[in-house]
Design a protein around this motif. Structure first.
Motif, PDB file in Angstrom:
ATOM      1  N   UNK A 137      11.323 -23.595  -3.471  1.00  0.00           N
ATOM      2  CA  UNK A 137      11.185 -25.275  -3.783  1.00  0.00           C
ATOM      3  C   UNK A 137       9.729 -25.656  -3.343  1.00  0.00           C
ATOM      4  N   UNK A 138       9.075 -26.283  -4.375  1.00  0.00           N
ATOM      5  CA  UNK A 138       7.624 -26.678  -3.860  1.00  0.00           C
ATOM      6  C   UNK A 138       7.506 -27.978  -3.043  1.00  0.00           C
ATOM      7  N   UNK A 139       6.555 -28.520  -2.771  1.00  0.00           N
ATOM      8  CA  UNK A 139       6.281 -29.681  -1.826  1.00  0.00           C
ATOM      9  C   UNK A 139       6.738 -30.902  -2.514  1.00  0.00           C
ATOM     10  N   UNK A 156      11.556 -38.644   1.015  1.00  0.00           N
ATOM     11  CA  UNK A 156      10.549 -38.978   1.932  1.00  0.00           C
ATOM     12  C   UNK A 156       9.220 -38.564   1.152  1.00  0.00           C
ATOM     13  N   UNK A 157       8.030 -39.210   1.588  1.00  0.00           N
ATOM     14  CA  UNK A 157       6.713 -38.722   0.976  1.00  0.00           C
ATOM     15  C   UNK A 157       6.300 -37.157   1.238  1.00  0.00           C
ATOM     16  N   UNK A 158       5.261 -36.626   0.529  1.00  0.00           N
ATOM     17  CA  UNK A 158       4.741 -35.476   0.796  1.00  0.00           C
ATOM     18  C   UNK A 158       4.104 -35.430   1.903  1.00  0.00           C
ATOM     19  N   UNK A 160       4.130 -33.186   7.723  1.00  0.00           N
ATOM     20  CA  UNK A 160       4.196 -33.614   9.132  1.00  0.00           C
ATOM     21  C   UNK A 160       5.178 -32.825   9.673  1.00  0.00           C
ATOM     22  N   UNK A 161       6.331 -32.769   8.975  1.00  0.00           N
ATOM     23  CA  UNK A 161       7.510 -31.908   9.564  1.00  0.00           C
ATOM     24  C   UNK A 161       6.981 -30.360   9.924  1.00  0.00           C
ATOM     25  N   UNK A 171       9.779 -44.524   0.821  1.00  0.00           N
ATOM     26  CA  UNK A 171       9.130 -43.100   0.873  1.00  0.00           C
ATOM     27  C   UNK A 171       8.477 -42.746   2.165  1.00  0.00           C
ATOM     28  N   UNK A 172       8.244 -43.595   2.994  1.00  0.00           N
ATOM     29  CA  UNK A 172       7.572 -43.131   4.403  1.00  0.00           C
ATOM     30  C   UNK A 172       8.368 -43.049   5.469  1.00  0.00           C
TER      31      UNK A 172
END
Length: 233
Positions: free
Chosen positions: A3-5, A14-16, A21-22, A229-230
């Motif tokens: 799966x892509x970003x 959540x945001x990309x 960050x993860x 999202x964030x």
């Protein structure tokens, strides 16, 4: 399945940027394909379960098995029970009592589960805001559908085992045991949705009876409530 970003961010709600960050800080499993980052589905599911993260939908979600849908939450909550005015110091004893009440478990299996639950690090708790956390066994268990459960626990003082994401002290727990490790992530997401609307908190604040709480949790979990999202946990 890779799966892509964009797809992985959609699945977690959540945001990309949060996903990156993860990857950098939390060792989220990934591979590089030229200038792209890809994620292997099963590896990410295992990683999410170990970090107390629920899937919100998208490409990581699966067709809901029988004990990972909202209506079955009523069955699971009846099995685990609704517990009020619980002392934080008595949580370990309560977890043991709940586990030992499970049908179909031999004494040897019950003893093993209880021993691991009460050991240091035996419980992982995912704080989800609004005064709620989702404690669950740190170990992977596969006890089957008959032994899955959810227990709603109302504490009489804040629980300091985990830090709340929104500053609201944690006084309400949804302790759960999933039937299989794979369904663990589905149940995290389902329970998080059950809390997100605020209807369960309102019902608890007004002292709703057990049957009302059962219905409200199932109704709220039916709602596909996305996270901001964030937002992270």
């Amino acid at each position: 399945m890779y799966i892509n970003l964009i797809q992985i961010a959609e699945s977690f709600g959540v945001s990309e940027h949060v996903i990156l960050e993860w990857v950098r800080k939390n060792d989220m499993p990934h591979v590089h394909d030229r200038d792209r980052i890809l994620f292997e589905r099963d590896e990410v599911m295992d990683w999410a379960a170990s970090h107390g993260l629920g899937i919100q939908g998208g490409f990581l979600s699966e067709p809901a098995p029988s004990l990972a849908n909202s209506r079955e939450l009523i069955t699971l909550l009846r099995r685990g029970g609704i517990w009020r005015d619980v002392n934080t110091a008595d949580l370990g004893q309560l977890f043991e009592r709940i586990v030992r009440s499970l049908p179909g478990l031999s004494p040897a299996v019950s003893n093993l589960i209880v021993q691991r639950l009460l050991a240091p690090g035996g419980i992982t708790a995912a704080p989800v805001g609004d005064g709620f956390a989702l404690p669950h066994p740190s170990m992977r268990v596969a006890l089957g559908e008959a032994c899955a459960l959810v227990a709603l626990i109302q504490l009489n003082a804040p629980w300091g085992a985990v830090q709340p994401p929104d500053g609201k002290p944690i006084t309400r727990l949804l302790f759960f045991i999933s039937p299989t490790p794979r369904l663990h992530v589905n149940m995290l997401g389902l329970l998080a949705r059950g809390i997100a609307s605020g209807m369960l908190s309102e019902a608890l604040d007004r002292g709703a009876n057990d049957e009302t709480l059962l219905q409200i949790l199932a109704e709220c979990a039916d709602r596909q409530t996305p996270r901001n999202a964030g937002e992270t946990r």
